[in-house]
Design an enzyme around this catalytic site. Structure first.
Site, mmCIF file in Angstrom:
data_model
loop_
_atom_site.group_PDB
_atom_site.id
_atom_site.type_symbol
_atom_site.label_atom_id
_atom_site.label_comp_id
_atom_site.label_asym_id
_atom_site.label_seq_id
_atom_site.Cartn_x
_atom_site.Cartn_y
_atom_site.Cartn_z
ATOM 1 N N ALA C 96 0.630 -1.262 -0.104
ATOM 2 C CA ALA C 96 0.043 0.023 -0.138
ATOM 3 C C ALA C 96 0.658 1.140 0.136
ATOM 4 O O ALA C 96 0.479 2.052 -0.507
ATOM 5 C CB ALA C 96 -0.898 0.005 1.132
ATOM 6 N N GLY C 97 2.019 1.267 0.648
ATOM 7 C CA GLY C 97 2.715 2.364 0.742
ATOM 8 C C GLY C 97 3.481 2.544 -0.510
ATOM 9 O O GLY C 97 3.779 3.819 -1.043
ATOM 10 N N ARG C 382 -11.995 -21.311 8.202
ATOM 11 C CA ARG C 382 -10.987 -21.207 9.072
ATOM 12 C C ARG C 382 -11.313 -21.044 10.422
ATOM 13 O O ARG C 382 -10.598 -21.752 11.520
ATOM 14 C CB ARG C 382 -10.319 -19.732 8.531
ATOM 15 C CG ARG C 382 -9.429 -19.978 7.282
ATOM 16 C CD ARG C 382 -8.884 -18.901 7.085
ATOM 17 N NE ARG C 382 -8.054 -18.618 5.749
ATOM 18 C CZ ARG C 382 -7.450 -17.736 5.178
ATOM 19 N NH1 ARG C 382 -7.466 -16.509 6.012
ATOM 20 N NH2 ARG C 382 -6.723 -18.088 4.406
ATOM 21 N N HIS C 453 -2.839 -13.822 12.144
ATOM 22 C CA HIS C 453 -2.482 -13.776 10.908
ATOM 23 C C HIS C 453 -2.751 -12.301 10.279
ATOM 24 O O HIS C 453 -1.867 -11.913 9.473
ATOM 25 C CB HIS C 453 -3.096 -14.907 9.926
ATOM 26 C CG HIS C 453 -3.058 -14.760 8.585
ATOM 27 N ND1 HIS C 453 -1.713 -14.931 7.943
ATOM 28 C CD2 HIS C 453 -3.792 -15.175 7.742
ATOM 29 C CE1 HIS C 453 -2.090 -14.942 6.620
ATOM 30 N NE2 HIS C 453 -3.404 -14.886 6.416
ATOM 31 N N GLU C 477 -3.390 -2.766 5.125
ATOM 32 C CA GLU C 477 -4.158 -3.175 6.245
ATOM 33 C C GLU C 477 -4.177 -2.235 7.344
ATOM 34 O O GLU C 477 -5.065 -2.417 8.355
ATOM 35 C CB GLU C 477 -3.151 -4.369 6.688
ATOM 36 C CG GLU C 477 -3.532 -5.356 7.769
ATOM 37 C CD GLU C 477 -2.706 -6.415 8.117
ATOM 38 O OE1 GLU C 477 -1.734 -6.553 7.418
ATOM 39 O OE2 GLU C 477 -2.745 -6.990 9.110
#
Lengths: 248, 220, 689
Positions: C96-97, C382, C453, C477
């Protein structure tokens, strides 16, 4: 198991360094090498000693942060990253020598940490494809034969850890540079800048103070990703081609 | 980087010369007339387009350039590598000094090169300039060769030099071809290494056949 | 609404549960708030305050498929000549950066970026294995932007914002094009076209991948684009720099305080806008699949300066990780979930059974997933698989060191398919397992255990990815936006790159067009105050010289979080956790031992600062989990489950984003709700039967 480590301690870049011995008792064979250092550091901290500085991050063998020379071998006895090395690779009572990567272009910052920014500057000198965001054609516009894509991928798995330089008797960064040149040069997208990439990256590599390659192969033997020596020949090809084309 | 190309190209030129030289040496088995004739023929080769000994001089000039180029790039790259690796005292540990997989040939490439250079000077003094004559002087090249190699220490010196040349070629030839971009796949790497072994073996054995034959009295 | 009225509301919905848990909770409550009495003080309200509702105001009110185009058209543009006069700070160089920095640099802005690693290429995006989703429909299998949107909203258990998710699905298509153009070596078929695979139970094949190293290849692509801009001097990169404070001037984010991690120098950097792309906070659990250096400091410091932190309790726990082998364990390693396709999961029937697993007869094994969920067996989702593993271990039947593990057994598969076939399918995973554990998974069953996670929560952002502090943008995130309460496989990479390459560069201009803003320098009171705060914090940490190491505190915090705010959360547990975190935090600030000085490379000091922030975050996570008395996605409240043990949402009460405002050093956090409205996808309860 009980082991002894002899670690290169150097408080800062300009300080003199030396090897210092530490006993590490009760090491579990299931510890990773870095966890063994963690345990030692916890003890050093409680004893009021400066803990050993070392680079590490993902600890799953992919980020390329970690890396020390263990008993004279970059990343130690298994061909993997230092973080993926486990103490079961050593015998009870072993004396383990731990040193930082050594190369003119990788000056020591502290203890086992070196400055690898030279690698970034090599990439800046051409290790990319100029594709400004938004300009891309559809991903299926240019099919790429599978074997070519696979070759490009094999080279692209380089994690930039610097073990190749640390292991090279000439302090050369050729395997690193060659991996990028092969990755991009194998793809049709990489063709327009092929000449300038080779000239730029190799030129920067020389400028950073890395040595020349004499094709000994120590680099590939310690490379955690097994980047093959052939990439270096591909680099040479591109470079000679670029010199003959008289680009730049 | 151009230095490395220079290194590779000059090295390959010298390998070509060595093979030709070795072929000439083997003439010694064909007897004095053949050998001396070959030596003379080298001087007349290329006539009348070239003057007498013209081609020989061209070869000499090219060789000299190759040697100078090879030595120059070798010493520049050597000093750069020495600096790049962080000096002679690189790692404190005394373990793994022999590397992970490196060959003896790669270890001896540089000092072996120096040994070969010293040998070449001795060799030129001996056979080309005719300044030293171990075993006795003579006008016939054939006689000079036979005289020289009848002396055990001359043969020993040549043996050491040829072994050095063998190791040098083993790594040097592979390295030169790789530098020129020939090592493009695992198979190519395998073949290049075989080729380097083969050339190194042929040159070493080919050059050592005459001296030993002479020493053992097979050629007189 | 007063606290009291609010209590009442909550009790209505949960009266039954309240009674059931009342006794145990009263005991805990007594410890936590000894001065308070009566039923109302037992409520979650004791730890938070309710603020006003908030809403996203940036998404245009048009048909969902038109919103992004409409927004791009409405957003004010900055002409190329003016871009040179504008500056942007970006913290973090992951997907993202790096993608945002490269794109904004190409556009002509002056970009300054920071990362704590020694190179931007090492950001933890690199460790993502599986793949990246895109609605290309190259397989002609009925995929579309709408289907990706639908799957993502549903997968997020109806706790994400429709507008954002739709845009994510739209941009996914461009991401693949962009990455291929950069030279990302995606897997290809023999015909030379891109290969796809299906992922995470989705019915279409839309996942693009590069063997098991998709994250690495995508990050290297973004990294190369970033380095190209660094060479072009549009981006200035500072490696080994860690952001420690946000500088807010006149209500606008205008800069950051960073520490040079080599020299220890505290620096100030100013710009017209600040972008945080600093990743997730899974390391609050100490053991997670995150990199050792991943931390919450950048976003937490921004939160303390006024940015809302949204949905902190949403964490994703992955069921197939390699278990802890001892107290020294520093991190956990994930293995692909695909292992559950052929492996059978079991534990011994009796916890006393310590035999070699191969010697335990069939009759004395409990294939608990197959037993409890006969229809889905080992392939339950999950969260179910993770919780079931925790349950059998809690019963004392776990295997391996510390009893925290269950067997994943390939003996049947090897017998059925042959060793060769298993090797071809799972060889690399088996090798990885063997490398780490020293055991041969072809001969003995593997041991697995769930691990933290990914964190879906993060700083609250609107449609433009702007936080509630003007000029502060958050991507990847680090923000909360697109995954709701649960992230689908192969969607994290998609979101990071969508934000960085395509969304932010088309929205930040709307804000920057009003700039350049008045120049600010280090002498500005806000900057002086921020630098002062950083110094005093560091000085404090270095002056304590107590009896415990930073890691020992972090480990203990991790245990608390894992036990009480992990796979299964209860009111009682969360309350206990909050009080224990507070105690531990107090102990930390009086007994931590950080040696050395600030003016050097000091890794213990770096960690201490991060752990200090994790305490505060951990508490907020527990509060958020406490307030959200429903189960949704990665957040499972034991009190809210169906008879079959499945997560039970309460859409009537909890269909909102929890955006938390910092309540001051000793104050209570303030909850702002952003109601979630579903116009295009009907809210349904998840079901596997």
């Amino acid at each position: 198991m009980n082991i002894t480590v002899r670690v290169w301690r150097q408080p800062h870049a300009d300080a003199e360094g030396q090897m210092v011995s530490y006993e590490v008792p009760d090491v579990s064979e299931h510890m990773s090498f870095l966890e063994m250092l963690d345990v030692l550091n916890e003890r050093l901290t409680m004893e009021g000693d400066d803990p050993i500085a070392f680079d590490h991050d993902c600890r799953e063998g992919i980020c390329g942060s970690c890396g020390v020379v263990i008993n004279g071998v970059a990343h130690g006895p298994q061909q993997t990253t230092t973080c993926q090395l486990h103490m079961r690779s050593f015998a009870d009572g072993a004396v383990i020598d731990i040193e930082p990567w050594r190369a003119e272009a990788f000056p020591v910052i502290k203890d086992l940490i070196v400055d690898r920014s030279a690698f970034d500057r090599i990439i800046q000198a051409g290790g990319f494809i100029s594709a400004p965001t938004g300009t891309a054609p559809d991903a299926h516009a240019a099919p790429i034969p599978k074997n070519q894509a696979d070759h490009a991928f094999d080279a692209a798995t380089c994690i930039g850890c610097g073990a190749c330089v640390a292991a090279c008797p000439n302090g050369s960064a050729m395997l690193f540079t060659a991996a990028k040149i092969t990755h991009l040069g194998m793809l049709p997208q990489g063709q327009p800048e092929r000449d300038s990439r080779a000239l730029g990256m190799v030129g920067q590599q020389d400028e950073e103070g890395f040595g020349g390659c004499t094709n000994i192969g120590e680099c590939t033997a310690v490379c955690p990703k097994g980047i093959p020596l052939e990439t270096i020949s591909r680099l040479n090809r591109d470079l000679l081609g670029a010199m003959l084309h008289g680009s730049r | 980087m151009a230095l490395k190309a220079l290194m590779a190209v000059s090295g390959l030129i010298m390998i070509g010369y060595l093979l030709a030289h070795m072929y000439g040496n083997l003439k010694v088995f064909a007897g004095q007339a053949s050998f001396d004739g070959y030596a003379e023929h080298l001087r007349t080769l290329g006539e009348p387009i070239l003057p007498h000994a013209g081609l020989l001089w061209i070869i000499r000039v090219v060789l000299l350039a190759a040697v100078l180029g090879h030595a120059y790039s070798a010493f520049s790259l050597w000093s750069r590598a020495h600096k790049a690796r962080g000096g002679s005292k690189r790692y404190q540990t005394s373990k793994s000094k022999l590397g992970v997989q490196r060959s003896y040939a790669s270890f001896t490439l540089r000092w072996g090169g120096v040994v070969i250079l010293l040998f070449v000077i001795f060799h030129l003094l001996h056979f080309t300039w005719n300044t030293i004559h171990p075993g006795g002087a003579a006008d016939s090249p054939y006689v000079r060769v036979v005289n020289g190699f009848s002396v055990w220490w001359v043969v020993l010196a040549y043996t050491l030099a040829m072994v050095a040349v063998g190791f040098h070629l083993r790594h040097g030839m592979w390295s030169a071809l790789t530098t020129l971009g020939a090592n493009t796949s695992a198979i190519a790497r395998h073949r290049l290494n075989l080729l380097a072994y083969a050339v190194a073996g042929v040159v070493t054995i080919g050059f050592l056949l005459p001296p030993y034959s002479i020493l053992l009295g097979l050629v007189t | 609404m007063s606290d009291h009225e609010h209590d009442h509301d909550h009790e209505h919905g949960h009266g039954r549960l309240e009674n059931a848990l009342g006794k145990a909770r009263r005991a805990v409550e007594h410890l936590t708030h000894p001065t308070e009495h009566g039923f109302s003080s037992l409520d979650a309200d004791a730890v938070f305050e309710l603020g006003h509702d908030i809403a996203d105001t940036k998404a245009p009110q048009v048909e969902i498929g038109e919103r992004w185009d409409a927004r791009k058209f409405n957003a004010k543009l900055v002409n190329p000549a003016n871009r040179r006069k504008l500056s942007v700070i970006i913290v973090g160089t992951g997907l993202a950066g790096a993608s945002a920095a490269a794109t904004l640099g190409e556009a002509g802005y002056n970009v300054t970026t920071f990362c704590y690693q020694d190179s931007p290429r090492r950001a933890h995006s690199i460790a993502a294995q599986g793949g990246i989703n895109a609605a290309k429909n190259y397989r002609n299998d009925g995929d579309s932007v709408y289907r990706l949107f639908y799957d993502t909203v549903k997968g997020g258990d109806f706790r994400s914002r429709e507008s954002n998710v739709y845009r994510l699905a739209q941009t996914s298509v461009q991401i693949i094009d962009q990455c291929v153009a950069q030279g990302v070596p995606f897997a290809r078929e023999y015909g030379g076209l891109l290969d796809n695979r299906s992922f995470g139970g989705v019915q279409v094949s839309r996942t693009f991948y590069a063997r098991g190293q998709t994250g690495q290849q995508l990050l290297i692509g973004a990294y190369q684009a970033l380095e190209r801009q660094i060479a072009a001097k549009t981006v200035t990169m500072h490696t080994r720099h860690e952001m420690l404070e946000l500088i807010v001037v006149d209500g606008k984010a205008r800069g950051v305080v960073v520490r040079d991690m080599v020299s220890g120098e505290i620096e100030t950097h100013f710009a017209d806008a600040v972008v945080l792309a600093s990743g997730g906070y899974g390391n609050v659990f100490f053991l997670s699949t995150n990199a050792m250096g991943c931390n919450v400091t950048a976003t937490w410091r921004a939160h303390r300066k006024g940015a809302y932190f949204a949905n902190p309790c949403y964490t994703q726990i992955h069921p197939t990780c390699i278990p802890v082998s001892g107290d020294y364990q520093s991190k956990l390693t994930l293995m692909s979930e695909s292992l559950r396709n052929d492996g059978r999961i079991w534990v011994p029937l009796s916890g006393e059974d310590k035999r070699d697993p191969r010697e335990i007869p069939e009759a004395e094994r409990d294939y608990y997933l197959e037993r409890i969920y006969p229809a889905f067996g080992n392939l339950v989702p999950r969260d179910i698989a993770s919780r079931a593993a925790k349950n059998v271990c809690d019963e004392g039947r776990g295997v391996g060191p510390g009893g925290l593990g269950v067997y994943l057994d390939f003996a049947d598969a090897i017998q059925r398919l042959g060793r060769k076939a298993v090797e071809a399918k799972y060889g690399n995973l088996f090798d990885m397992y063997a490398q780490i554990t020293g055991e041969n998974p072809y001969e003995t069953p593997m041991r697995i255990y769930p691990a933290v996670h990914y964190t879906m929560g993060g700083l609250w952002v609107d449609y433009d990815l702007s936080s509630n502090i003007p000029g502060l943008y958050v991507t990847g995130e680090a923000n909360f936006s697109d995954h709701g309460a649960n992230r689908l496989g192969a969607s994290a990479l998609m979101q990071g790159l969508a934000d960085g390459y395509f969304v932010l560069p088309n929205t930040i201009n709307d804000y920057l067009s009003a700039g350049p803003f008045p120049k600010v320098d280090a002498t500005h009171p806000a900057a002086v105050e921020a630098v002062e705060a950083v110094h005093s914090r560091i000085d404090k940490l270095l002056s304590i010289r107590g009896t415990r190491t930073v890691d020992s505190f972090h480990r203990e915090l991790g245990h608390i979080m894992w036990d009480y705010c992990g796979m299964e959360r209860t009111e009682e547990g969360l309350r206990k956790a909050i009080s224990r975190i507070r105690e531990l935090k107090t102990e930390f600030w009086s007994d931590v031992n950080v040696l050395g000085t600030n003016e050097e490379l000091n890794q213990a000091l770096e960690r201490a600062g991060r752990v200090a922030d994790f305490f505060e975050l951990g508490e907020l996570m527990c509060i958020d989990a406490l307030v959200r008395r429903e189960s949704c996605g990665g957040h499972f409240r034991a009190e809210s489950q169906t008879e079959d043990g499945e997560a039970l949402r309460h859409d009537d009460e909890f269909a909102y984003v929890s955006a938390w405002e910092f309540g001051g050093e000793d104050g209570k956090p303030v909850l702002h709700k952003e109601p979630l409205v579903y116009e295009y996808v009907e809210m349904k309860q998840r079901s596997y039967k």
